[in-house]
Design a protein around this motif. Structure first.
Motif, PDB file in Angstrom:
ATOM      1  N   LEU A 243       0.617  -1.441   0.107  1.00 42.46           N
ATOM      2  CA  LEU A 243      -0.366   0.074  -0.394  1.00 42.46           C
ATOM      3  C   LEU A 243       0.876   1.164   0.034  1.00 42.46           C
ATOM      4  O   LEU A 243      -0.017   2.461  -0.197  1.00 42.46           O
ATOM      5  CB  LEU A 243      -0.557  -0.161   1.252  1.00 42.46           C
ATOM      6  CG  LEU A 243      -2.261  -0.886   1.563  1.00 42.46           C
ATOM      7  CD1 LEU A 243      -1.629  -2.232   1.918  1.00 42.46           C
ATOM      8  CD2 LEU A 243      -2.973   0.225   1.888  1.00 42.46           C
TER       9      LEU A 243
ATOM     10  N   TYR B 142      -8.661  -0.483   7.849  1.00 46.44           N
ATOM     11  CA  TYR B 142      -8.817   0.016   6.154  1.00 46.44           C
ATOM     12  C   TYR B 142      -9.960   0.240   5.343  1.00 46.44           C
ATOM     13  O   TYR B 142      -9.909   1.419   4.928  1.00 46.44           O
ATOM     14  CB  TYR B 142      -8.101  -1.618   5.051  1.00 46.44           C
ATOM     15  CG  TYR B 142      -7.618  -0.212   3.640  1.00 46.44           C
ATOM     16  CD1 TYR B 142      -6.064  -0.093   3.010  1.00 46.44           C
ATOM     17  CD2 TYR B 142      -8.746  -0.989   2.840  1.00 46.44           C
ATOM     18  CE1 TYR B 142      -6.257   0.182   2.333  1.00 46.44           C
ATOM     19  CE2 TYR B 142      -8.446  -0.480   1.995  1.00 46.44           C
ATOM     20  CZ  TYR B 142      -7.522   0.187   1.439  1.00 46.44           C
ATOM     21  OH  TYR B 142      -7.299   0.994   0.015  1.00 46.44           O
TER      22      TYR B 142
ATOM     23  N   TYR C  36      -5.883  -5.036  -1.289  1.00 45.20           N
ATOM     24  CA  TYR C  36      -5.243  -3.669   0.268  1.00 45.20           C
ATOM     25  C   TYR C  36      -6.138  -4.558   1.228  1.00 45.20           C
ATOM     26  O   TYR C  36      -5.572  -4.243   2.263  1.00 45.20           O
ATOM     27  CB  TYR C  36      -6.141  -2.188  -0.478  1.00 45.20           C
ATOM     28  CG  TYR C  36      -5.541  -1.895  -1.367  1.00 45.20           C
ATOM     29  CD1 TYR C  36      -3.811  -1.864  -1.889  1.00 45.20           C
ATOM     30  CD2 TYR C  36      -5.620  -0.319  -2.245  1.00 45.20           C
ATOM     31  CE1 TYR C  36      -3.017  -1.996  -2.509  1.00 45.20           C
ATOM     32  CE2 TYR C  36      -4.239  -0.696  -3.401  1.00 45.20           C
ATOM     33  CZ  TYR C  36      -3.439  -0.133  -3.695  1.00 45.20           C
ATOM     34  OH  TYR C  36      -2.924   0.334  -3.999  1.00 45.20           O
TER      35      TYR C  36
END
Lengths: 327, 291
Positions: free
Chosen positions: B32, B80, B191
């Motif tokens: 990331l 996230y 992600y």
């Protein structure tokens, strides 16, 4: 050769600034500030100075430092040692000595300045924490965990209000001038793109060294004033990580990279801290954490951004056509 | 000589823990490009999680590993989805993500403080004080167990990254997220998963530390910096590099006791951090971490 009024300073801004400083200078007599408020305002002056100086590095250059406590503590302890060694010396000389040493220390951090972004930030955590451990261990200089007591009388403590105000006014004016000058533009260029800045002849290395040194020196001086004000200092507190965080929080809350954001942020920080420590000490850290999260997600310019947003409709209303047709 | 063997053994045992701490930070950064400053907070949370499971439910800390890993995984995915996803990417996102995750860390610390007070805690089991004789020195059972887990973890991680579909997708996204979108990889999902896995590893590291060290809500800041040293020194994407870097850090720290007063040995990690960043930003093996 005649002196000319510098173009970058609008006369109205200069007037407003001077009026503000004078108002603060006479406030203790006019308003009859209680010792509590006198104390709070003095601390706010010192914190505002520190936050403004942190912002030169963190806001203007865009290098977020988590290690300014190293300079703060160093300034404080050098000033304390000077005053202890020569009590008859005027205190301002000791503060300046503290600032100079702190500035030199910041210059010594030169190798870390070629790191950018997160790497610089992480390295400053390392420098700050290493400084805390080393200075706590170095008892001959800092007195170790038992700290140092300074020869400061209550009269001097009272007068520190004006010294603090003077420092803050100086640093605020410097912030404004840096922002408006070519130097400010050069720093902005470095922040936006180091390589592009180098292409047009702006050396990131030189300007970062310069700004970090100045920023460290100012934080060192405010550390010296802080030490004198409390007349007792202890390395784990002066060099503590919480202090480094404080500079970051103040600036981010107020508005990172703006001229007067750190002023606003530091005032809010000091008041909020006082309130929280008195009423909700258990929520102290978390509230700042939440504030940080909300600011980053919703208003990256902090309170300054919020004010700008609020003032926009107001200004539109003020600028409305004069001859509005009435129904 | 005996002292030397003692120190060497304890350095190897410590290295396992350091490597476990570092995998999560390195994985999240590699994929990331975000430095997870909340890493230390998650390590602390993992330690408390193990402590609560052991204290109130009586679950052995080593048996609670799956649960702690799963819960940290969920925490990471939530972090996230709710927060990190909204950050600007690239150069502009640098300071923002740093400050945001720092805020998360402060909140985690405060929550731990509210729930468990600021007192030092430790997980004490019936075998906490037991030790085995290895190479002529006594080694605590706990430290050996931690080393074994620290050796198994990277093997599993490697298996996941090299030989599973998800792992291949993660590595592909780390290389070029835009191309992944073109070939139909759901980048946002990757992600989310990566952040979850990285956080799960931090939680595991916290649980393992809790079996050896005492901890309080402030626990994790030193661990974060050590993880960072290991990640930078070891280079990205190399499990072996991470292991070697962890060993280097542990050896330097442990042997510093011979030349430095004990109080200053904790400063060694910080000094090493700065030196590594300044002199070996490309890592020991030349995998360049810094963009």
């Amino acid at each position: 050769m005649s002196l000319r009024w510098p173009e970058i300073v609008p006369p109205r801004a200069a007037l407003a600034f001077a009026a503000g400083v004078v108002a603060l200078a006479v406030a203790p007599w006019v308003l009859g500030l209680s010792p509590y408020s006198h104390n709070l305002v003095t601390l706010a002056f010192l914190m505002v100075s520190g936050a403004l100086a942190w912002n030169w590095m963190g806001g203007f250059v865009g290098q977020v430092s988590f290690g300014h406590a190293a300079m703060f503590g160093l300034g404080g302890f050098v000033a304390a040692r000077v005053l202890l060694a020569a009590p008859e010396l005027p205190a301002p000389l000791a503060w300046i000595a503290g600032g100079l040493v702190a500035g030199l220390f910041a210059l010594g951090a030169h190798p870390t300045l070629r790191l950018r972004g997160p790497y610089f930030s992480i390295a400053t955590i390392g420098v700050g924490e290493a400084a805390r451990l080393v200075f706590t261990y170095w008892e001959d200089f800092t007195g170790g965990s038992s700290g140092l007591s300074l020869p400061i009388d209550s009269d001097m403590k009272y007068r520190l209000y004006w010294w603090g105000l003077g420092l803050m006014a100086l640093v605020a004016a410097a912030s404004f001038l840096i922002r408006r000058s070519t130097l400010g533009l050069q720093l902005l260029a470095i922040k936006a793109d180091v390589d592009a800045a180098a292409d047009v002849g702006v050396s990131a290395t030189f300007y970062q060294d310069l700004v970090f040194c100045l920023s460290g020196a100012v934080v060192g001086v405010s550390g010296g004033l802080w030490a004198s004000y409390f007349s007792f200092i202890e390395p784990n507190d002066m060099f503590g990580f919480d202090r480094s965080i404080g500079f970051v929080l103040m600036t981010v809350i107020g508005g990172v990279g703006t001229v007067f954001g750190p002023v606003l942020g530091a005032i809010v920080f000091v008041l909020l801290r006082q309130f929280l420590l008195a009423s909700y000490p258990q929520l102290y850290l978390g509230l700042y954490g939440l504030l940080l999260i909300f600011i980053i997600l919703f208003e990256p310019l902090g309170l300054t951004g919020l004010l700008l947003r609020l003032s926009r409709p107001l200004r539109r209303w003020a600028d409305r056509p004069a001859a509005a047709p009435s129904p | 000589m005996e002292r030397f063997v003692d120190l060497a053994v304890s350095a190897i045992l410590l290295a396992g823990l350091y490597a476990t701490m570092a995998y999560g930070l390195g994985l999240i950064y590699g994929v990331l490009r975000v430095v997870n400053l909340a890493h230390g907070g998650v390590i602390m949370a993992g330690a408390y999680l193990g402590w609560v499971l052991h204290g109130s439910l009586g679950i052995d800390p080593y048996l609670s590993i799956p649960l702690v890993v799963l819960l940290s995984f969920g925490l990471g995915m939530a972090m996230y989805r709710v927060l990190v996803r909204h950050l600007p990417r690239g150069a502009a996102g640098g300071p923002a993500s740093l400050l945001l995750l720092f805020g998360v860390w402060l909140v985690l610390r405060n929550v731990a403080y509210l729930l468990f007070t600021g007192n030092d805690q430790a997980i004490r089991t019936s075998y906490s004080t037991r030790s085995l004789l290895v190479l002529g020195t006594h080694v605590s059972v706990n430290r050996l167990a931690v080393l074994v887990i620290a050796l198994v973890t990277p093997a599993l991680l490697q298996l996941l990254l090299r030989h599973s579909h998800v792992g291949r997708a993660i590595r592909a996204v780390a290389q070029n997220a835009d191309s992944c979108t073109l070939v139909g990889v759901d980048v946002e999902r990757i992600y989310t998963l990566t952040f979850g896995i990285g956080t799960a590893l931090a939680g595991l590291a916290g649980l393992l530390s809790a079996t050896i060290f005492s901890f309080n809500p402030g626990f994790g800041s030193g661990e974060l910096l050590k993880s960072f040293v290991v990640v930078v020194l070891g280079g990205l994407g190399s499990v072996l590099g991470t292991g070697v870097a962890a060993l280097v850090l542990a050896v330097v720290e442990v042997f510093a006791i011979l030349v430095l007063p004990s109080y200053l040995t904790s400063a060694v990690g910080f000094v090493m951090l700065v030196l590594v960043l300044v002199f070996r930003p490309g890592g020991l093996f030349g995998h360049r971490v810094l963009g």
